[in-house]
Design an enzyme around this catalytic site. Structure first.
Site, PDB file in Angstrom:
ATOM      1  N   ARG A   1       4.223   0.808  -9.404  1.00 22.53           N
ATOM      2  CA  ARG A   1       5.362   0.802 -10.339  1.00 22.53           C
ATOM      3  C   ARG A   1       6.633   1.213  -9.579  1.00 22.53           C
ATOM      4  O   ARG A   1       6.600   1.487  -8.375  1.00 22.53           O
ATOM      5  CB  ARG A   1       5.098   1.762 -11.495  1.00 22.53           C
ATOM      6  CG  ARG A   1       5.049   3.223 -11.081  1.00 22.53           C
ATOM      7  CD  ARG A   1       4.746   4.141 -12.255  1.00 22.53           C
ATOM      8  NE  ARG A   1       5.140   5.512 -11.939  1.00 22.53           N
ATOM      9  CZ  ARG A   1       4.885   6.565 -12.708  1.00 22.53           C
ATOM     10  NH1 ARG A   1       4.224   6.415 -13.832  1.00 22.53           N
ATOM     11  NH2 ARG A   1       5.309   7.762 -12.352  1.00 22.53           N
TER      12      ARG A   1
ATOM     13  N   ASP B   1      -5.401   7.085  -2.189  1.00 19.48           N
ATOM     14  CA  ASP B   1      -4.688   8.354  -2.254  1.00 19.48           C
ATOM     15  C   ASP B   1      -4.140   8.625  -0.848  1.00 19.48           C
ATOM     16  O   ASP B   1      -4.919   8.783   0.104  1.00 19.48           O
ATOM     17  CB  ASP B   1      -5.662   9.462  -2.680  1.00 19.48           C
ATOM     18  CG  ASP B   1      -4.988  10.820  -2.776  1.00 19.48           C
ATOM     19  OD1 ASP B   1      -3.849  10.968  -2.285  1.00 19.48           O
ATOM     20  OD2 ASP B   1      -5.610  11.737  -3.339  1.00 19.48           O
TER      21      ASP B   1
ATOM     22  N   ASN C   1       6.025   4.753   0.650  1.00 17.39           N
ATOM     23  CA  ASN C   1       6.839   4.964  -0.542  1.00 17.39           C
ATOM     24  C   ASN C   1       6.225   5.956  -1.529  1.00 17.39           C
ATOM     25  O   ASN C   1       6.943   6.600  -2.286  1.00 17.39           O
ATOM     26  CB  ASN C   1       7.053   3.602  -1.235  1.00 17.39           C
ATOM     27  CG  ASN C   1       7.524   3.753  -2.667  1.00 17.39           C
ATOM     28  OD1 ASN C   1       8.702   4.023  -2.923  1.00 17.39           O
ATOM     29  ND2 ASN C   1       6.602   3.616  -3.618  1.00 17.39           N
TER      30      ASN C   1
ATOM     31  N   TYR D   1      10.175  19.676  -3.414  1.00 15.19           N
ATOM     32  CA  TYR D   1      10.494  18.255  -3.238  1.00 15.19           C
ATOM     33  C   TYR D   1      11.547  18.101  -2.128  1.00 15.19           C
ATOM     34  O   TYR D   1      11.398  17.278  -1.215  1.00 15.19           O
ATOM     35  CB  TYR D   1      11.000  17.681  -4.568  1.00 15.19           C
ATOM     36  CG  TYR D   1      11.267  16.193  -4.558  1.00 15.19           C
ATOM     37  CD1 TYR D   1      10.209  15.286  -4.548  1.00 15.19           C
ATOM     38  CD2 TYR D   1      12.570  15.691  -4.574  1.00 15.19           C
ATOM     39  CE1 TYR D   1      10.448  13.914  -4.549  1.00 15.19           C
ATOM     40  CE2 TYR D   1      12.816  14.334  -4.578  1.00 15.19           C
ATOM     41  CZ  TYR D   1      11.751  13.443  -4.568  1.00 15.19           C
ATOM     42  OH  TYR D   1      11.997  12.087  -4.564  1.00 15.19           O
TER      43      TYR D   1
ATOM     44  N   LYS E   1      11.078  16.207   1.473  1.00 19.47           N
ATOM     45  CA  LYS E   1      11.863  15.025   1.851  1.00 19.47           C
ATOM     46  C   LYS E   1      12.710  15.280   3.104  1.00 19.47           C
ATOM     47  O   LYS E   1      12.953  14.365   3.901  1.00 19.47           O
ATOM     48  CB  LYS E   1      12.721  14.572   0.669  1.00 19.47           C
ATOM     49  CG  LYS E   1      11.901  14.034  -0.518  1.00 19.47           C
ATOM     50  CD  LYS E   1      11.078  12.796  -0.148  1.00 19.47           C
ATOM     51  CE  LYS E   1      10.445  12.146  -1.371  1.00 19.47           C
ATOM     52  NZ  LYS E   1       9.687  10.924  -1.049  1.00 19.47           N
TER      53      LYS E   1
ATOM     54  N   THR F   1      13.580   5.441 -12.785  1.00 15.84           N
ATOM     55  CA  THR F   1      12.165   5.056 -12.760  1.00 15.84           C
ATOM     56  C   THR F   1      11.421   6.064 -13.631  1.00 15.84           C
ATOM     57  O   THR F   1      12.014   7.033 -14.125  1.00 15.84           O
ATOM     58  CB  THR F   1      11.585   5.109 -11.332  1.00 15.84           C
ATOM     59  OG1 THR F   1      11.634   6.470 -10.889  1.00 15.84           O
ATOM     60  CG2 THR F   1      12.337   4.209 -10.370  1.00 15.84           C
TER      61      THR F   1
HETATM   62  N1  LIG Z   1      13.443   7.728  -8.672  1.00 18.11           N
HETATM   63  C1  LIG Z   1      14.313   8.383  -7.932  1.00 18.11           C
HETATM   64  O1  LIG Z   1      15.391   8.748  -8.387  1.00 18.11           O
HETATM   65  C2  LIG Z   1      14.004   8.670  -6.469  1.00 18.11           C
HETATM   66  C3  LIG Z   1      15.036   9.223  -5.701  1.00 18.11           C
HETATM   67  C4  LIG Z   1      14.794   9.503  -4.358  1.00 18.11           C
HETATM   68  C5  LIG Z   1      13.567   9.222  -3.810  1.00 18.11           C
HETATM   69  N2  LIG Z   1      12.575   8.692  -4.580  1.00 18.11           N
HETATM   70  C6  LIG Z   1      11.309   8.435  -3.926  1.00 18.11           C
HETATM   71  O2  LIG Z   1      10.970   7.064  -4.071  1.00 18.11           O
HETATM   72  C7  LIG Z   1       9.545   6.914  -4.060  1.00 18.11           C
HETATM   73  C8  LIG Z   1       9.131   6.130  -5.295  1.00 18.11           C
HETATM   74  O3  LIG Z   1       9.556   6.858  -6.439  1.00 18.11           O
HETATM   75  P1  LIG Z   1       9.607   6.225  -7.924  1.00 18.11           P
HETATM   76  O4  LIG Z   1      10.873   6.717  -8.541  1.00 18.11           O
HETATM   77  O5  LIG Z   1       9.308   4.765  -7.894  1.00 18.11           O
HETATM   78  O6  LIG Z   1       8.417   7.069  -8.578  1.00 18.11           O
HETATM   79  P2  LIG Z   1       7.203   6.615  -9.519  1.00 18.11           P
HETATM   80  O7  LIG Z   1       6.604   7.895  -9.976  1.00 18.11           O
HETATM   81  O8  LIG Z   1       7.677   5.642 -10.538  1.00 18.11           O
HETATM   82  O9  LIG Z   1       6.222   5.861  -8.510  1.00 18.11           O
HETATM   83  C9  LIG Z   1       5.522   6.558  -7.512  1.00 18.11           C
HETATM   84  C10 LIG Z   1       4.197   5.867  -7.295  1.00 18.11           C
HETATM   85  O10 LIG Z   1       3.488   6.625  -6.302  1.00 18.11           O
HETATM   86  C11 LIG Z   1       2.141   6.742  -6.726  1.00 18.11           C
HETATM   87  N3  LIG Z   1       1.515   7.935  -6.142  1.00 18.11           N
HETATM   88  C12 LIG Z   1       1.698   9.223  -6.486  1.00 18.11           C
HETATM   89  N4  LIG Z   1       0.902  10.028  -5.765  1.00 18.11           N
HETATM   90  C13 LIG Z   1       0.203   9.220  -4.928  1.00 18.11           C
HETATM   91  C14 LIG Z   1      -0.788   9.437  -3.934  1.00 18.11           C
HETATM   92  N5  LIG Z   1      -1.245  10.680  -3.666  1.00 18.11           N
HETATM   93  N6  LIG Z   1      -1.294   8.377  -3.261  1.00 18.11           N
HETATM   94  C15 LIG Z   1      -0.867   7.124  -3.549  1.00 18.11           C
HETATM   95  N7  LIG Z   1       0.054   6.836  -4.496  1.00 18.11           N
HETATM   96  C16 LIG Z   1       0.587   7.885  -5.171  1.00 18.11           C
HETATM   97  C17 LIG Z   1       2.214   6.826  -8.249  1.00 18.11           C
HETATM   98  O11 LIG Z   1       0.969   6.500  -8.873  1.00 18.11           O
HETATM   99  C18 LIG Z   1       3.328   5.841  -8.563  1.00 18.11           C
HETATM  100  O12 LIG Z   1       2.846   4.537  -8.795  1.00 18.11           O
HETATM  101  C19 LIG Z   1       8.980   8.334  -3.997  1.00 18.11           C
HETATM  102  O13 LIG Z   1       8.685   8.681  -2.659  1.00 18.11           O
HETATM  103  C20 LIG Z   1      10.121   9.185  -4.498  1.00 18.11           C
HETATM  104  O14 LIG Z   1      10.051  10.519  -4.059  1.00 18.11           O
HETATM  105  C21 LIG Z   1      12.769   8.412  -5.890  1.00 18.11           C
END
Ligand SMILES: NC(=O)c1ccc[n+]([C@@H]2O[C@H](COP(=O)([O-])OP(=O)(O)OC[C@H]3O[C@@H](n4cnc5c(N)ncnc54)[C@H](O)[C@@H]3O)[C@@H](O)[C@H]2O)c1
Length: 258
Positions: A17, A60, A87, A155, A159, A190
């Site tokens: 997702r 995982d 990601n 977090y 990062k 998201t």
């Molecule tokens: N959404 C934001 O504002 C934002 C900002 C900066 C960075 N990020 C980073 O972007 C990346 C994606 O975030 P997102 O917003 O799409 O989040 P999200 O929660 O929608 O998606 C993250 C996905 O990672 C999977 N996941 C979680 N733990 C896992 C594991 N141990 N092994 C495998 N898969 C695992 C989840 O099942 C999920 O499908 C992440 O690294 C997040 O930290 C997001």
């Protein structure tokens, strides 16, 4: 359909997702063969089927045996791996994860997935890419690698570590033609940000909606998953062959404009 990644084999973690799904789509749109993994195995498979990715795996990222199995399967099926996008990540926290309140359990969960999960991906991709004399790794970090967000202490710690790890991997990979860069998204709508946003972002009227959210007193500039995916696409492509150890902020200026 573009051809910037024609003939390339890519793996995207956390692709069930959100941002990961959009990254997978962007790579496929440029003709890469894409494998998707996620701890949510059903989600990974459903996304793979939906967007015509090669395959989805339950995976995982903190489990090294699973990394071995996924890499072996990709190489068996596609013969190589050219692109890894680390990601998968977690933020976890409807409440305060600040220095005064965070528990060891929460700290460990966040730092393990975002830090060790990314490290394992780099380790296994680097090994495969060194053998093939080249490849590229993109690690998804965050603006909190440099912007303080006190309620997201573990977090932010994780990062910032991803950015540092990226440079180490870039140095290790450089003699072997392996590049490694980090992409630092700003705030992206998201499921993750909906889950944590209500607590960690303030709104002007004090409500929990994200529409007029503020961070550290400034209006939040929202980016889209596609904005992030476009940054990843560039770094994953041969157009970025001169770029390694770099940090690309896709944050609409949040970190640079104040
Ligand atoms: N959404 C934001 O504002 C934002 C900002 C900066 C960075 N990020 C980073 O972007 C990346 C994606 O975030 P997102 O917003 O799409 O989040 P999200 O929660 O929608 O998606 C993250 C996905 O990672 C999977 N996941 C979680 N733990 C896992 C594991 N141990 N092994 C495998 N898969 C695992 C989840 O099942 C999920 O499908 C992440 O690294 C997040 O930290 C997001």
């Amino acid at each position: 359909m573009g051809s910037r990644l024609l003939g390339k084999v890519a793996l995207v973690t956390g692709g069930a997702r959100g941002i990961g799904k959009e990254i997978a789509l962007a790579l496929i749109a440029e003709s890469a063969l894409v494998f998707i993994t996620d701890i949510d195995g059903e989600g990974a498979k459903a996304t793979a089927a939906l967007i015509h990715a090669e395959s989805g795996y339950a995976h995982d990222v903190v489990d090294e045996a699973q990394w071995r199995a996924v890499m072996a399967s990709v190489i068996e099926r596609a013969g190589r791996i050219d692109i890894l996008v680390n990601n998968a990540g977690v933020a976890v926290g409807h409440g305060p994860n600040d220095v005064e309140n965070v528990t060891l359990e929460t700290w460990t969960q966040i730092v393990n997935v975002n830090g060790y999960g990314t490290l394992l991906g780099c380790r296994h991709a680097l090994a495969a890419m060194k053998e093939a004399d080249g490849g590229t790794i993109v690690n998804i970090a965050s603006i909190v690698s440099i912007n303080a967000t006190p309620t997201l202490a573990p977090y932010g710690f994780s990062k910032a570590g991803v950015a540092q790890l990226t440079k180490s991997v870039a140095q290790l990979g450089e003699p072997h033609g392996v590049r490694c860069n980090s992409v630092h998204p700003g705030i992206i709508r998201t499921a993750m940000i909906e889950e944590i946003g209500a607590y960690h972002l303030r709104t002007r009227d004090g409500s929990s909606g994200l529409a007029s959210a503020q961070s550290q007193g400034r209006p939040v500039r929202f980016q889209t998953p596609r904005d992030v995916a476009m940054g990843v696409l560039f770094l994953a492509s041969d157009e970025a062959r001169g770029v390694t150890g770099a940090q690309l902020f896709v944050d609409g200026g949040t970190t640079s404009l104040g």
